[in-house]
Scaffold this active site. Sequence first.
Site, PDB file in Angstrom:
ATOM      1  N   GLU A 171       9.055  15.350  16.599  1.00  0.00           N
ATOM      2  CA  GLU A 171       9.521  15.212  15.214  1.00  0.00           C
ATOM      3  C   GLU A 171       8.820  16.234  14.329  1.00  0.00           C
ATOM      4  O   GLU A 171       7.594  16.232  14.218  1.00  0.00           O
ATOM      5  CB  GLU A 171       9.258  13.797  14.707  1.00  0.00           C
ATOM      6  CG  GLU A 171       9.836  13.544  13.329  1.00  0.00           C
ATOM      7  CD  GLU A 171       9.690  12.103  12.884  1.00  0.00           C
ATOM      8  OE1 GLU A 171      10.626  11.578  12.266  1.00  0.00           O
ATOM      9  OE2 GLU A 171       8.624  11.507  13.146  1.00  0.00           O
ATOM     10  N   CYS A 191      13.360  10.312   8.590  1.00  0.00           N
ATOM     11  CA  CYS A 191      13.102  10.042  10.005  1.00  0.00           C
ATOM     12  C   CYS A 191      14.356  10.002  10.864  1.00  0.00           C
ATOM     13  O   CYS A 191      14.306  10.317  12.051  1.00  0.00           O
ATOM     14  CB  CYS A 191      12.346   8.722  10.141  1.00  0.00           C
ATOM     15  SG  CYS A 191      13.109   7.354   9.250  1.00  0.00           S
ATOM     16  N   GLU A 214       9.003   0.681  11.613  1.00  0.00           N
ATOM     17  CA  GLU A 214      10.084   1.670  11.546  1.00  0.00           C
ATOM     18  C   GLU A 214       9.399   3.014  11.649  1.00  0.00           C
ATOM     19  O   GLU A 214       8.706   3.447  10.733  1.00  0.00           O
ATOM     20  CB  GLU A 214      10.883   1.508  10.254  1.00  0.00           C
ATOM     21  CG  GLU A 214      12.219   2.240  10.286  1.00  0.00           C
ATOM     22  CD  GLU A 214      12.091   3.668   9.793  1.00  0.00           C
ATOM     23  OE1 GLU A 214      12.051   4.576  10.666  1.00  0.00           O
ATOM     24  OE2 GLU A 214      12.038   3.888   8.591  1.00  0.00           O
ATOM     25  N   LYS A 232       0.842  -1.196   0.000  1.00  0.00           N
ATOM     26  CA  LYS A 232       0.000   0.000   0.000  1.00  0.00           C
ATOM     27  C   LYS A 232       0.875   1.243   0.000  1.00  0.00           C
ATOM     28  O   LYS A 232       1.459   1.603   1.020  1.00  0.00           O
ATOM     29  CB  LYS A 232      -0.929   0.045   1.216  1.00  0.00           C
ATOM     30  CG  LYS A 232      -1.982   1.176   1.082  1.00  0.00           C
ATOM     31  CD  LYS A 232      -2.561   1.592   2.396  1.00  0.00           C
ATOM     32  CE  LYS A 232      -1.705   2.563   3.152  1.00  0.00           C
ATOM     33  NZ  LYS A 232      -1.583   3.898   2.478  1.00  0.00           N
TER      34      LYS A 232
END
Length: 483
Positions: A386, A287, A253, A179
């Site tokens: 973040e 990230c 992750e 996906k």
Amino acid sequence: MPIDHNDFYIGGARVAPATAHRIEVRAAGTGEVAGSVPEAHPADVDAAVAAARTAFDDPSGWRTWSAQDRAETLDRFAAALTERGPETARLVSLQNGMPISLASVLEGVGPAALLRYYAAVGAAKTADDRRPGLFGGHTVVVPEPVGVVAAIVPWNVPQGITFMKVAPALAAGCAVVLKPSPETVLDAYQVGAAAEAAGLPAGLLNIVPGGAETGRYLVGHPGVDKVSFTGSTAVGRSIAETCGRLLRPVSLELGGKSAAVVLDDADLGAVMDRFFRATLLNNGQVCWLGTRVLAPRSRYAELVDAVTGMARSLKVGDPLDPATQLGPLVSERQRDRVESYIAKGVSDGARLTTGGGRPAGADRGWYVEATVFADVDNRSAIAQEEIFGPVLSVIPYTDEEQALAIANDSDYGLGGSVWTTDSDRGLAFARRMQAGSVGVNGYANDPVAPFGGRKASGLGYELGPEGLAQYQALKSIYVDQQV
């Protein structure tokens, strides 16, 4: 002219969607419509999982092939991806703003390299793992493919991350339902075309673009045996809850807020290009980037000036221009998010040394200037949360022990880096950082080594032989030699 697709790649063929719902993609650099594709709904996911299930359960199918035969097919798949690499890179840059110079490597070359690497890793193990028993007899430990894998990937490095999942899963003998993120779906059609051209067995790889609802349905689907997800920590927690209830293996992750620790002997000027790649690569949309820059008080003003100068020097522009170093963010929503964090940093009292706004003349697209804050408290929002944009926080420390404490004072533990003229000193510091991967005078996710996070940065590993093991289940066969 917009690029429009009207089908899905399911069961080795082009399949019409079950509904008329569509995903519209906009170009990050202009905000204009770049194309559209069908949006997968439950019936489409059902079809994709059924095709994968049929391919995996085939008694003479892919999972029963020799590792060498699988490797030959994966090599053909890699060649087909390489042929389409330049167009794949262009589409990624168009959609998410990744500078084309970077996309040409990560998205144009990287996926084929990962396929070839895992084809070789899978083919290298040929002998049984026979273990003598403590009480007689012996046990044969057999790695088997885990089954049908749901692979859910983000928009920031869509093809590189796709093949961090697809390559080891296929090499292990699994079937995959992929996906893609709705922000980057046009490039996924290049993958389907390459799989078709390479003669990948029908149903082995199925692609169903969609948003959060599509992802939730796929994660909980009864025909799925394993989930592999890359994305935000919040979504990862939700996926983990579902997989925990179903007792379904999952690899996650997730986010990061990594520290780039500049030791007191560092010569940043000599490695500034590497420092840029470790802190602001891909417009800050990675990230593991070291967005918390830790600098010694004894050299603080000097290092703040150096980081500020680096940020100011970056060439901002069209992501499709080979000279561009800093392109736009992926979407208007992401730009708004980053700008809200910049405003929060200012209101919390951090000192803005450069950036903070939109580049002059950037009246189209979702651009944000490379932004540097000094005098940042590590407890502040811009140091703990973040941001996922080109924003760096320079945090002072007094000595090495305080630097380590600040680096480890985070909910995350994905990446990090240490900058020093003494590599042994850097390695010793890196060993004490609470992170799944750390660089010394640079940072790279080398495919030969495992990549994974600690704390809120995830579960499990990608890359390296350890990445292949994530798609295997072990069976122990005891043989009693007395018979």
